[in-house]
Enzyme design. Structure first.
Site, PDB file in Angstrom:
ATOM      1  N   SER A 178     -25.932 -35.938  -3.607  1.00  0.00           N
ATOM      2  CA  SER A 178     -27.316 -35.543  -3.868  1.00  0.00           C
ATOM      3  C   SER A 178     -27.756 -35.737  -5.316  1.00  0.00           C
ATOM      4  CB  SER A 178     -27.558 -34.094  -3.415  1.00  0.00           C
ATOM      5  OG  SER A 178     -27.389 -33.998  -2.009  1.00  0.00           O
ATOM      6  N   GLU A 200     -17.296 -40.184   4.510  1.00  0.00           N
ATOM      7  CA  GLU A 200     -17.840 -40.659   5.796  1.00  0.00           C
ATOM      8  C   GLU A 200     -16.806 -41.519   6.528  1.00  0.00           C
ATOM      9  OE1 GLU A 200     -21.466 -42.215   4.175  1.00  0.00           O
ATOM     10  OE2 GLU A 200     -22.201 -40.181   3.876  1.00  0.00           O
TER      11      GLU A 200
HETATM   12  P1  13P Z   1     -26.169 -38.971  -1.469  1.00  0.00           P
HETATM   13  O1  13P Z   1     -26.452 -39.346  -2.891  1.00  0.00           O
HETATM   14  O2  13P Z   1     -27.161 -39.559  -0.500  1.00  0.00           O
HETATM   15  O3  13P Z   1     -25.960 -37.513  -1.311  1.00  0.00           O
HETATM   16  O4  13P Z   1     -24.781 -39.674  -1.077  1.00  0.00           O
HETATM   17  C1  13P Z   1     -23.707 -39.536  -1.942  1.00  0.00           C
HETATM   18  C2  13P Z   1     -22.644 -40.461  -1.518  1.00  0.00           C
HETATM   19  O5  13P Z   1     -22.061 -40.297  -0.460  1.00  0.00           O
HETATM   20  C3  13P Z   1     -22.346 -41.604  -2.386  1.00  0.00           C
HETATM   21  O6  13P Z   1     -21.172 -42.237  -2.011  1.00  0.00           O
END
Ligand code: 13P
Length: 250
Positions: free
Chosen positions: A214, A110
């Site tokens: 996930s 991100e």
């Molecule tokens: P999720 O577990 O919500 O898919 O996010 C994973 C993540 O980006 C952890 O850094």
């Protein structure tokens, strides 16, 4: 599920995290930066094991203080690639350390995407984090496009080569396929085993490798039972104490 054609003949031994067992990290992202976060931390305070939570900056110091006698550790979700100075809005590695953190997540997809962070910047941040006495948790992972083009290993190799600083200090790697983050899509166990094996091979098997994307209480046990997987990095499912505790107990 299609794999990029590459053989992994090298036999790596599995880096273990010692008597502490597998590492479970909760990345709260931009959630629970207030009273709700303090309450969540309080609900986790008695947890035993190798667990790290990464709340937003706004409550890091309070959470670290709250957990000072707990076995749970605290991490930040990023730090600056600069030591100090005129960098409005940034938080340095030494500031993260002085707020009571032991870990810092770096190179999260991100941040790589929304803030145009490059692997070279990740490497600089990681070097500063190590200097400040933090353990960097460096994220790598292919996008859906890379995956479909059969470029997974190529992308991982480049990210690993450029993001990891020259060091003998402790580093943790997190493999997070971008297409699995927050989508409910999880790669097959064979795929996770193969990518983790590849990362271990590429890094001389020096670092623990976590899986992220996930992860929930429903799939954690199967993922954590893969020997190549040293732990998990959990996003959404770390925001509810009950769900996160189920993952830890897996
Ligand atoms: P999720 O577990 O919500 O898919 O996010 C994973 C993540 O980006 C952890 O850094």
């Amino acid at each position: 599920m299609a794999f990029y054609a590459i053989s992994v003949p090298y036999r790596y031994h599995i880096i273990s995290l010692g008597a502490m067992g597998k590492l479970i990290v909760g990345n709260w992202k931009m959630n629970k930066g207030d009273e709700a976060g303090l309450q969540l931390a309080k609900n986790l305070i008695d947890l035993k094991g190798n667990v790290v939570i990464c709340p937003p900056y706004t409550i890091l110091r309070e959470v670290a203080h709250l957990l000072r006698d707990a076995s749970l550790k605290v991490g930040a979700q990023d730090c600056s690639s600069h030591e100090e100075g005129s960098y409005t809005g940034e938080v340095s590695a030494s500031m993260v350390k002085s707020s009571g953190c032991s870990y810092v997540i770096l190179g999260h997809s991100e941040v790589r995407t929304h803030r145009k962070e490059t692997s070279q910047m990740v490497q600089k941040k990681a070097a500063l984090a190590l200097e400040a006495g933090l353990i960097p948790l460096i994220c790598v992972g292919e996008t859906r496009q890379d995956y479909e083009a059969g470029k997974t290993f190529e992308v991982l190799k480049s990210q690993l080569d450029l993001s990891i600083p020259e060091t003998t200090q402790e580093i943790i790697i997190a493999y997070e396929p971008v297409w699995a983050i927050g989508t409910g899509l999880v790669p097959s166990l064979e795929y996770i085993e193969k990518t983790h094996g590849f990362i271990r091979q590429m890094t001389g098997d020096k670092y623990p490798v976590l899986y992220g994307g996930s992860v929930t209480s429903k799939n954690a046990q199967a993922i954590l039972s893969i020997p190549e997987v040293s732990g998990v990095l959990v996003g959404g499912a770390s925001l509810q104490a009950e769900e996160f505790i189920k993952i830890i107990n897996a």
